[in-house]
Write a protein that holds these residues in place. Structure first.
Motif, mmCIF file in Angstrom:
data_model
loop_
_atom_site.group_PDB
_atom_site.id
_atom_site.type_symbol
_atom_site.label_atom_id
_atom_site.label_comp_id
_atom_site.label_asym_id
_atom_site.label_seq_id
_atom_site.Cartn_x
_atom_site.Cartn_y
_atom_site.Cartn_z
ATOM 1 N N TYR A 217 0.805 -1.208 0.000
ATOM 2 C CA TYR A 217 0.000 0.000 0.000
ATOM 3 C C TYR A 217 0.841 1.262 0.000
ATOM 4 N N ASN A 218 0.400 2.205 -0.829
ATOM 5 C CA ASN A 218 0.883 3.572 -0.706
ATOM 6 C C ASN A 218 0.192 4.179 0.512
ATOM 7 N N MET A 219 0.949 4.883 1.332
ATOM 8 C CA MET A 219 0.422 5.409 2.584
ATOM 9 C C MET A 219 0.435 6.938 2.566
ATOM 10 N N ILE B 212 3.596 8.492 0.702
ATOM 11 C CA ILE B 212 4.830 7.750 0.460
ATOM 12 C C ILE B 212 4.466 6.466 -0.256
ATOM 13 N N THR B 213 5.222 6.138 -1.282
ATOM 14 C CA THR B 213 4.905 4.959 -2.069
ATOM 15 C C THR B 213 5.293 3.677 -1.348
ATOM 16 N N ARG B 214 4.920 2.551 -1.939
ATOM 17 C CA ARG B 214 4.995 1.261 -1.256
ATOM 18 C C ARG B 214 6.370 0.950 -0.671
ATOM 19 N N SER B 215 7.391 1.164 -1.460
ATOM 20 C CA SER B 215 8.738 0.823 -1.001
ATOM 21 C C SER B 215 9.398 1.964 -0.241
ATOM 22 N N GLY B 216 8.725 3.115 -0.218
ATOM 23 C CA GLY B 216 9.318 4.299 0.394
ATOM 24 C C GLY B 216 10.200 5.086 -0.542
ATOM 25 N N GLY B 217 10.232 4.683 -1.804
ATOM 26 C CA GLY B 217 11.144 5.316 -2.734
ATOM 27 C C GLY B 217 10.726 6.695 -3.214
ATOM 28 N N SER C 211 -4.048 0.931 -2.621
ATOM 29 C CA SER C 211 -3.235 -0.012 -3.387
ATOM 30 C C SER C 211 -2.882 0.539 -4.758
ATOM 31 N N SER C 212 -3.661 1.477 -5.264
ATOM 32 C CA SER C 212 -3.400 2.046 -6.576
ATOM 33 C C SER C 212 -2.460 3.239 -6.458
ATOM 34 N N SER C 213 -1.999 3.720 -7.605
ATOM 35 C CA SER C 213 -1.063 4.847 -7.635
ATOM 36 C C SER C 213 -1.599 5.961 -8.520
ATOM 37 N N GLY C 214 -1.013 7.150 -8.347
ATOM 38 C CA GLY C 214 -1.407 8.283 -9.173
ATOM 39 C C GLY C 214 -2.454 9.150 -8.487
ATOM 40 N N ARG C 215 -2.475 10.411 -8.880
ATOM 41 C CA ARG C 215 -3.431 11.398 -8.333
ATOM 42 C C ARG C 215 -3.520 11.278 -6.813
#
Length: 123
Positions: free
Chosen positions: A31-33, A50-55, A99-103
Motif C-alpha cells: 500500500y501507498n500510505m 509515500i509509495t509502497r517501497s518508500g522510494g 493499493s493504486s497509484s497516481g493522483r
C-alpha cells in the motif's frame, strides 16, 4: 487494512510533533500510505504520501520543507514528522492507505482510513 493513528497533541507555533500510524490486517508493503488533514469547517486536504517501497514521497505545497513522511515496512508503520508548526496546521490528521497509484492528492481514491489524531498549534 486497519489504521491506528497516534501522536497528536497541543504544541506551540514553531514546535514539532511526530505522528505515527500503525497498520494491520493486510500486507503493509502493498500500500501507498498517505496523510490528510481536516480543519474545522474546511474540507479534507492532502498532506503527504509515500509509495509502497518508500522510494517516492509527495507533499502539499503548504507543508513542503517542514513535514517529512516516512515508513517502516518491518513495523507496518508510517510516520509524519512535523517541524516548524504553524497555527494553520491545526487540524485532525488522518492516516490513509491505497493499493493504486497516481493522483495522490485525491482523497476519494484512498481505500482505507484511520480514525484521526488531533493536532493543535497555538500562536
Amino acid at each position: 487494512v486497519q489504521l491506528q493513528a497516534s501522536g497528536g497533541g497541543l504544541v506551540q507555533a514553531g514546535g514539532s510533533l511526530r505522528l505515527s500510524c500503525a497498520a494491520s490486517g493486510r500486507t503493509f508493503s502493498n500500500y501507498n500510505m498517505g496523510w490528510f488533514r481536516q480543519a474545522p469547517g474546511k474540507e479534507r486536504e492532502f498532506v503527504a504520501v509515500i509509495t509502497r517501497s518508500g522510494g517516492n514521497t509527495y507533499y502539499a505545497d503548504s507543508v513542503k520543507g517542514r513535514f517529512t513522511i516516512s515508513r517502516d515496512n518491518a513495523k507496518n508503520t508510517v510516520y509524519l514528522q512535523m517541524n516548524g508548526l504553524k497555527p494553520e496546521d491545526t487540524a485532525t490528521y488522518y492516516c490513509t492507505a491505497r493499493s493504486s497509484s497516481g493522483r495522490f492528492s485525491y482523497a476519494a481514491l484512498y481505500d482505507y482510513w484511520g480514525q484521526g489524531t488531533l493536532v493543535t498549534v497555538s500562536s
